[in-house]
Design a protein around this motif. Structure first.
Motif, short mmCIF file in Angstrom:
data_model
loop_
_atom_site.label_atom_id
_atom_site.label_comp_id
_atom_site.label_asym_id
_atom_site.label_seq_id
_atom_site.Cartn_x
_atom_site.Cartn_y
_atom_site.Cartn_z
N ALA A 8 0.80 -1.23 0.00
CA ALA A 8 0.00 0.00 0.00
C ALA A 8 0.83 1.28 0.00
O ALA A 8 0.30 2.36 -0.27
CB ALA A 8 -0.92 0.00 1.23
N CYS A 28 -6.80 2.26 -3.06
CA CYS A 28 -5.62 1.41 -2.90
C CYS A 28 -5.72 0.13 -3.74
O CYS A 28 -6.75 -0.53 -3.78
CB CYS A 28 -5.43 1.04 -1.43
N GLU A 29 -4.60 -0.17 -4.40
CA GLU A 29 -4.47 -1.44 -5.13
C GLU A 29 -3.18 -2.13 -4.72
O GLU A 29 -2.48 -2.73 -5.53
CB GLU A 29 -4.50 -1.18 -6.65
N GLY A 30 -2.89 -2.04 -3.43
CA GLY A 30 -1.62 -2.56 -2.92
C GLY A 30 -1.53 -4.08 -2.88
O GLY A 30 -0.45 -4.64 -2.70
N CYS A 31 -2.67 -4.74 -2.96
CA CYS A 31 -2.68 -6.20 -3.12
C CYS A 31 -3.94 -6.54 -3.91
O CYS A 31 -4.71 -5.65 -4.26
CB CYS A 31 -2.64 -6.92 -1.76
N LEU A 33 -6.71 -7.86 -3.07
CA LEU A 33 -8.01 -7.97 -2.38
C LEU A 33 -9.02 -6.90 -2.80
O LEU A 33 -10.22 -7.10 -2.66
CB LEU A 33 -7.81 -7.96 -0.86
N TYR A 34 -8.56 -5.78 -3.33
CA TYR A 34 -9.50 -4.74 -3.76
C TYR A 34 -10.36 -5.21 -4.94
O TYR A 34 -11.44 -4.69 -5.18
CB TYR A 34 -8.75 -3.45 -4.14
N VAL A 97 -6.06 -5.59 7.78
CA VAL A 97 -6.27 -5.65 6.32
C VAL A 97 -7.58 -4.93 6.02
O VAL A 97 -8.58 -5.18 6.68
CB VAL A 97 -6.31 -7.13 5.86
N LYS A 98 -7.56 -4.04 5.04
CA LYS A 98 -8.71 -3.14 4.84
C LYS A 98 -9.73 -3.61 3.80
O LYS A 98 -10.72 -2.91 3.56
CB LYS A 98 -8.20 -1.76 4.45
N HIS A 99 -9.47 -4.71 3.15
CA HIS A 99 -10.49 -5.26 2.22
C HIS A 99 -10.91 -6.65 2.67
O HIS A 99 -10.09 -7.42 3.17
CB HIS A 99 -9.96 -5.33 0.79
N ALA A 123 1.28 -6.24 3.00
CA ALA A 123 0.94 -5.27 1.95
C ALA A 123 0.09 -4.14 2.51
O ALA A 123 0.25 -2.97 2.15
CB ALA A 123 0.19 -5.97 0.81
N CYS A 124 -0.81 -4.47 3.42
CA CYS A 124 -1.76 -3.48 3.96
C CYS A 124 -1.20 -2.71 5.15
O CYS A 124 -1.77 -1.71 5.57
CB CYS A 124 -3.06 -4.17 4.33
N TRP A 127 -1.04 1.24 5.81
CA TRP A 127 -2.24 1.98 6.26
C TRP A 127 -2.33 1.95 7.78
O TRP A 127 -2.64 2.96 8.42
CB TRP A 127 -3.51 1.37 5.66
FE1 SF4 Z 1 -4.76 -1.97 -0.35
FE2 SF4 Z 1 -4.98 -3.22 1.98
FE3 SF4 Z 1 -6.96 -3.31 0.23
FE4 SF4 Z 1 -4.76 -4.68 -0.23
S1 SF4 Z 1 -6.20 -5.02 1.46
S2 SF4 Z 1 -5.84 -3.38 -1.71
S3 SF4 Z 1 -3.20 -3.28 0.59
S4 SF4 Z 1 -6.23 -1.49 1.28
#
Ligand code: SF4
Ligand code: URA
Length: 215
Positions: A8, A28-31, A33-34, A97-99, A123-124, A127
């Motif tokens: 992220a 965010c497209e850090g992994c 999961l988005y 983890v945000k997603h 990855a998250c 944040w």
């Molecule tokens: Fe970004 Fe975290 Fe969502 Fe992955 S889970 S896309 S790092 S906000």
């Protein structure tokens, strides 16, 4: 091999407050999961909170509503907070983890929670680090292993180290952390096991509130 994620970092604005971080986290497209989740579920609560609680990741309800701990685990957490004499509105609540990560159950619209990998938690983590920096809590409470290991490393064991105030060094900042079980682990139990696990969660939350003199 586990997939590599860019992380992220590049989406996290330097020096932003909670509002700016929340806005930036939407894209965010850090992994990966988005891709499947409905939206980023960022942390919630006052920026001057003394206690910052970290869960694992949003669940099904949180994914739809966009707020942390508003589903079954959130209800159990509310009960535990009340039993511990803690006012939820004074806490900052977030997730490692945000997603939402899930499997689709074939032939039904149900979505089954899937535990995030360590790679996704790492990855998250930018944040979470930014939230810690912005809130500067007196104590971080890790709810369950994903949160605790994201912050304390993969060898951390909630079962042996729960309920103690431990030093946490992150991003050149020093914090204190107390780990306890995840409310979902209590939701899954029944009968005496559930009562016992609930009492343990309440005891740890009370210890956290006593540590910051906020009860
Ligand atoms: Fe970004 Fe975290 Fe969502 Fe992955 S889970 S896309 S790092 S906000
Ligand atoms: N479980 C979590 O860890 N976080 C939430 O926000 C909801 C359920």
């Amino acid at each position: 091999m586990a997939p590599r994620h860019p992380g992220a970092e590049q989406w996290v604005p330097d020096g932003a407050g909670i509002g700016g971080l929340r806005r930036a986290a939407r894209t965010c497209e850090g992994c990966d999961l988005y891709r499947e989740a409905t939206q980023t579920v960022f942390g919630e609560g006052p920026a001057n909170a003394r206690l910052l609680l970290v869960g694992e990741q949003p669940g099904d309800v949180e994914d739809r509503e966009g707020e942390p701990f508003v589903g079954p685990a959130g209800r159990l957490l509310d009960q535990a907070l009340e039993a511990a004499g803690i006012d939820r509105s004074r806490l900052y609540l977030t997730n490692a983890v945000k997603h939402f990560k899930f499997d689709r159950i074939e032939a039904s619209s149900r979505r089954l929670h899937k535990k995030p990998t360590r790679g996704e938690a790492i990855a998250c983590r930018p944040w979470l680090q930014a939230e810690l920096r912005a809130v500067a809590p007196e104590l971080v409470v890790a709810l369950g292993a994903t949160a605790a290991q994201s912050l304390m490393g993969p060898d951390f064991r909630v079962s042996t180290q729960r309920g103690e105030v431990l030093p946490l060094e992150l991003d050149d900042e020093r914090y204190e952390l107390l780990a306890t079980v995840h409310p979902s682990s209590v939701v899954r139990l029944s009968g005496d096991d559930r009562d016992c696990a609930f009492a343990g969660l309440v005891r740890d939350l009370r210890a956290a509130a006593d540590t910051v003199g906020d009860r």
